[in-house]
Design an enzyme around this catalytic site. Structure first.
Site, PDB file in Angstrom:
ATOM      1  N   HIS A 135      13.974 -10.200  20.495  1.00  0.00           N
ATOM      2  CA  HIS A 135      14.055 -11.473  21.223  1.00  0.00           C
ATOM      3  C   HIS A 135      14.508 -12.593  20.295  1.00  0.00           C
ATOM      4  O   HIS A 135      14.220 -12.583  19.089  1.00  0.00           O
ATOM      5  CB  HIS A 135      12.749 -11.814  21.939  1.00  0.00           C
ATOM      6  CG  HIS A 135      11.531 -11.952  21.082  1.00  0.00           C
ATOM      7  ND1 HIS A 135      11.234 -13.109  20.385  1.00  0.00           N
ATOM      8  CD2 HIS A 135      10.509 -11.096  20.841  1.00  0.00           C
ATOM      9  CE1 HIS A 135      10.081 -12.946  19.751  1.00  0.00           C
ATOM     10  NE2 HIS A 135       9.617 -11.744  19.999  1.00  0.00           N
ATOM     11  N   ASP A 188      13.758 -15.909  20.343  1.00  0.00           N
ATOM     12  CA  ASP A 188      12.904 -17.072  20.087  1.00  0.00           C
ATOM     13  C   ASP A 188      11.770 -16.755  19.128  1.00  0.00           C
ATOM     14  O   ASP A 188      11.459 -15.596  18.856  1.00  0.00           O
ATOM     15  CB  ASP A 188      12.335 -17.623  21.393  1.00  0.00           C
ATOM     16  CG  ASP A 188      11.516 -16.590  22.160  1.00  0.00           C
ATOM     17  OD1 ASP A 188      11.912 -15.413  22.185  1.00  0.00           O
ATOM     18  OD2 ASP A 188      10.474 -16.964  22.740  1.00  0.00           O
ATOM     19  N   ASP A 200       8.414 -12.584  13.502  1.00  0.00           N
ATOM     20  CA  ASP A 200       8.225 -12.145  14.884  1.00  0.00           C
ATOM     21  C   ASP A 200       9.189 -12.952  15.746  1.00  0.00           C
ATOM     22  O   ASP A 200       8.920 -14.101  16.051  1.00  0.00           O
ATOM     23  CB  ASP A 200       6.776 -12.378  15.299  1.00  0.00           C
ATOM     24  CG  ASP A 200       6.519 -12.133  16.771  1.00  0.00           C
ATOM     25  OD1 ASP A 200       7.367 -11.517  17.437  1.00  0.00           O
ATOM     26  OD2 ASP A 200       5.471 -12.588  17.271  1.00  0.00           O
ATOM     27  N   GLU A 247      10.929 -15.024  25.029  1.00  0.00           N
ATOM     28  CA  GLU A 247       9.913 -13.972  25.112  1.00  0.00           C
ATOM     29  C   GLU A 247       8.527 -14.533  24.879  1.00  0.00           C
ATOM     30  O   GLU A 247       7.559 -14.174  25.555  1.00  0.00           O
ATOM     31  CB  GLU A 247      10.224 -12.881  24.079  1.00  0.00           C
ATOM     32  CG  GLU A 247       9.342 -11.649  24.181  1.00  0.00           C
ATOM     33  CD  GLU A 247       8.081 -11.714  23.335  1.00  0.00           C
ATOM     34  OE1 GLU A 247       7.216 -10.833  23.479  1.00  0.00           O
ATOM     35  OE2 GLU A 247       7.952 -12.660  22.518  1.00  0.00           O
ATOM     36  N   GLU A 248       8.403 -15.426  23.893  1.00  0.00           N
ATOM     37  CA  GLU A 248       7.083 -15.874  23.463  1.00  0.00           C
ATOM     38  C   GLU A 248       6.384 -16.766  24.489  1.00  0.00           C
ATOM     39  O   GLU A 248       5.153 -16.779  24.566  1.00  0.00           O
ATOM     40  CB  GLU A 248       7.188 -16.617  22.120  1.00  0.00           C
ATOM     41  CG  GLU A 248       7.708 -15.765  20.965  1.00  0.00           C
ATOM     42  CD  GLU A 248       6.720 -14.711  20.510  1.00  0.00           C
ATOM     43  OE1 GLU A 248       5.668 -14.547  21.156  1.00  0.00           O
ATOM     44  OE2 GLU A 248       7.003 -14.040  19.498  1.00  0.00           O
ATOM     45  N   ASP A 274       9.968  -5.052  18.031  1.00  0.00           N
ATOM     46  CA  ASP A 274       9.006  -6.156  18.045  1.00  0.00           C
ATOM     47  C   ASP A 274       7.585  -5.724  17.692  1.00  0.00           C
ATOM     48  O   ASP A 274       6.632  -6.423  17.998  1.00  0.00           O
ATOM     49  CB  ASP A 274       9.021  -6.824  19.433  1.00  0.00           C
ATOM     50  CG  ASP A 274       8.420  -8.217  19.417  1.00  0.00           C
ATOM     51  OD1 ASP A 274       8.260  -8.787  18.328  1.00  0.00           O
ATOM     52  OD2 ASP A 274       8.095  -8.731  20.498  1.00  0.00           O
ATOM     53  N   HIS A 295       2.201 -15.817  15.033  1.00  0.00           N
ATOM     54  CA  HIS A 295       1.824 -16.932  15.907  1.00  0.00           C
ATOM     55  C   HIS A 295       0.957 -17.964  15.187  1.00  0.00           C
ATOM     56  O   HIS A 295       0.360 -18.819  15.834  1.00  0.00           O
ATOM     57  CB  HIS A 295       1.113 -16.458  17.180  1.00  0.00           C
ATOM     58  CG  HIS A 295       1.953 -15.607  18.077  1.00  0.00           C
ATOM     59  ND1 HIS A 295       1.592 -15.284  19.360  1.00  0.00           N
ATOM     60  CD2 HIS A 295       3.147 -15.013  17.876  1.00  0.00           C
ATOM     61  CE1 HIS A 295       2.524 -14.528  19.908  1.00  0.00           C
ATOM     62  NE2 HIS A 295       3.473 -14.346  19.017  1.00  0.00           N
TER      63      HIS A 295
END
Length: 487
Positions: free
Chosen positions: A76, A78, A115, A145-146, A169, A457
């Site tokens: 992904h 983002d 990530d 995605e996030e 991922d 994150h």
């Protein structure tokens, strides 16, 4: 250009360095997508973009590999934008500054974007290297995605031609994933019912900080403290002081990150301050003991601040605090069939006071739809009892394991050939896009693997240099071993 370009494999780290230099938080992937498109066009590759912003790049098979099954490499575009308090960083304008720390690459005070930037970099490195051997290849880079899996939700059938999906991922070297959790967002709104702040009172800002935070799927079972849940507990404890009133509260910034910081503005008689400070000191001691070894740096403080013009009326204050206290949070059930796998969880991710409303966001995850829907109903009931409106949005399915997967068997055999040992086969309690992608392309045989990433994150995010090299070696060998099409 940064020092990470000196690392091996040079192609992967070079692309990752470029990715870091182009801001790409969720919802702001356009500039990175534009760069990738121009770069791929310069290589003479076929590049397509769908209406939602997903990018598809096609590369022909290596000579003699034309009869192999088509492989889709997927990542992904983002990244999660998180920064420590005091770190000045505009994720829509400022580049990420990667640095080397032993065997790790990390950022300073912000998320790194490994990530899924490392997976994306590996996909681009495969496209760029004509010395590699592979069958027909497609690279799918999805958007958003996030923050909502928007790209995967809107992927159209018939666009891709491949039969095998390699998702990049995952975040643990030595693990290969064959399933993941589904989820749903609970978006909660309460009207702010105000009354004037009584005269003759003082205001204090309650701050909760120093928490580790982390990924609301991968780290949720570790028992890390949630600043939002601690905030609810403290506000409930303060309710013994009848004249302590709540003006605003806020905590967390993303529904898929465990809240690291939270705050509230309180209005109270000046004479209540000593008892409030004493109670807060007790709770700090309690939390540091309770979370020892998990969250060792929890810091609670009460600081003087400007007296606000309004406070919540007492019924709203009581209902809100009780709802936040009762809101399901954490690992709620463990799998009965897979050891140490979280079955169902919920994350009280965001609390925000804005204008005339209070907003709360929870992300509920489960390996099965029944568990997801059960916790969603519980969350809805709790907040509706408090007078809130609850909207359940963006429900997505999990990725159900296929124990007979041919690509899983190939990855296991290849891993043993390359590294001398079998990897661990796991199901991840995070929202990989495989569930949604497999819903659109049910014939795909899917597997997910990647290098070790810790602290995703959160500003503690870091990626292992040695694990990236192993990930690349495995990826290249799997592409070489892709089986022929069945005629």
């Amino acid at each position: 250009m940064t020092s990470i370009r000196t690392l091996a494999p040079a192609s992967v780290w070079g692309f990752f360095d470029t990715i870091c230099s182009i801001p790409h938080p969720s919802g702001h992937e356009a500039e990175l997508r534009r760069w990738i498109t121009l770069w791929a066009n310069d290589l003479g590759l076929v590049v397509q973009q769908d209406e939602i912003g997903n990018l598809l790049i096609k590369k022909p098979a290596s000579p003699g590999m034309e009869n192999r099954k088509g492989v889709v490499l997927q990542a992904h575009l983002d990244m999660v934008p998180q920064a420590n308090a005091g770190t000045q960083h505009d994720f829509t304008r400022d580049p990420i500054r990667p640095r080397i720390d032993g065997d790790w690459v990390c950022a300073t005070g912000t998320t790194l974007g490994a990530d899924n930037g490392i997976g994306m970099a590996a996909c681009l490195a495969v496209l760029a290297d004509n010395t590699l051997t592979h069958g027909p290849l497609e690279v799918l880079l999805t958007v958003d995605e996030e923050s909502g899996m928007t790209g995967a939700f809107n992927l159209q059938p018939g666009w891709l031609e491949g039969e095998i999906l390699l998702n990049t991922d995952s975040e643990q070297d030595g693990d290969v994933y064959m399933g993941c959790a589904g989820g749903v967002d609970a978006n909660i709104t309460l009207p702010y019912q105000a009354e004037p702040a009584p005269p003759g009172l003082v205001a204090l800002q309650l701050n909760i900080k120093g928490l580790r935070g982390g990924h609301s799927g991968i780290n949720i079972h570790e028992g890390r403290a949630s600043a939002n849940k601690l905030l609810a507990e403290l506000l409930h404890a303060f309710s013994r002081f009848e004249q302590v009133r709540l003006s605003t509260l806020a905590g967390g910034t993303l529904r898929n990150a465990i809240a690291r910081e939270a705050s509230a503005v309180l209005v109270l008689p000046e004479q209540d301050q000593p008892e409030l400070h004493a109670l807060l000191a007790q709770y700090q001691q309690q939390y540091r003991s309770e979370f020892q070894g998990v969250d060792d740096f929890i810091q609670l403080e009460l600081l003087p601040c400007a007296l606000p013009g309004r406070i919540m009326n007492r019924p709203l204050q009581q209902q809100l605090v009780r709802a936040l206290l009762a809101c399901p949070h954490g690992a709620l059930a463990m799998s009965r069939t897979m050891a140490d796998v979280t079955q169902t969880s919920s994350n009280l991710g965001v609390i925000e006071t804005r204008d005339d409303h209070i907003y709360v966001q929870c992300l509920i995850r489960s390996l099965d739809n029944a568990g997801r829907d059960r916790v969603a109903a519980m969350t809805t009931a709790v907040f509706e009892l408090a007078g809130a409106t609850v909207m359940l949005d963006g429900a997505y399915p999990g990725w159900q394991p296929n124990p007979d997967s041919p690509i899983m068997k190939l990855v296991l055999e290849t891993h043993k050939d390359v590294f001398g040992e079998l990897p661990a086969v796991k199901v991840i309690h995070a929202g990989l896009e495989c569930g949604l992608l497999g819903h659109v392309y049910p014939h795909w045989d899917m597997v997910s693997f990647g290098p070790t990433i810790q602290g995703a994150h959160s500003p503690d995010e870091r990626v292992s240099i040695s694990a990236v090299e192993r990930f690349w070696q495995l990826l290249v060998r799997v592409l070489e071993q892709t089986p022929a099409r069945v005629s």
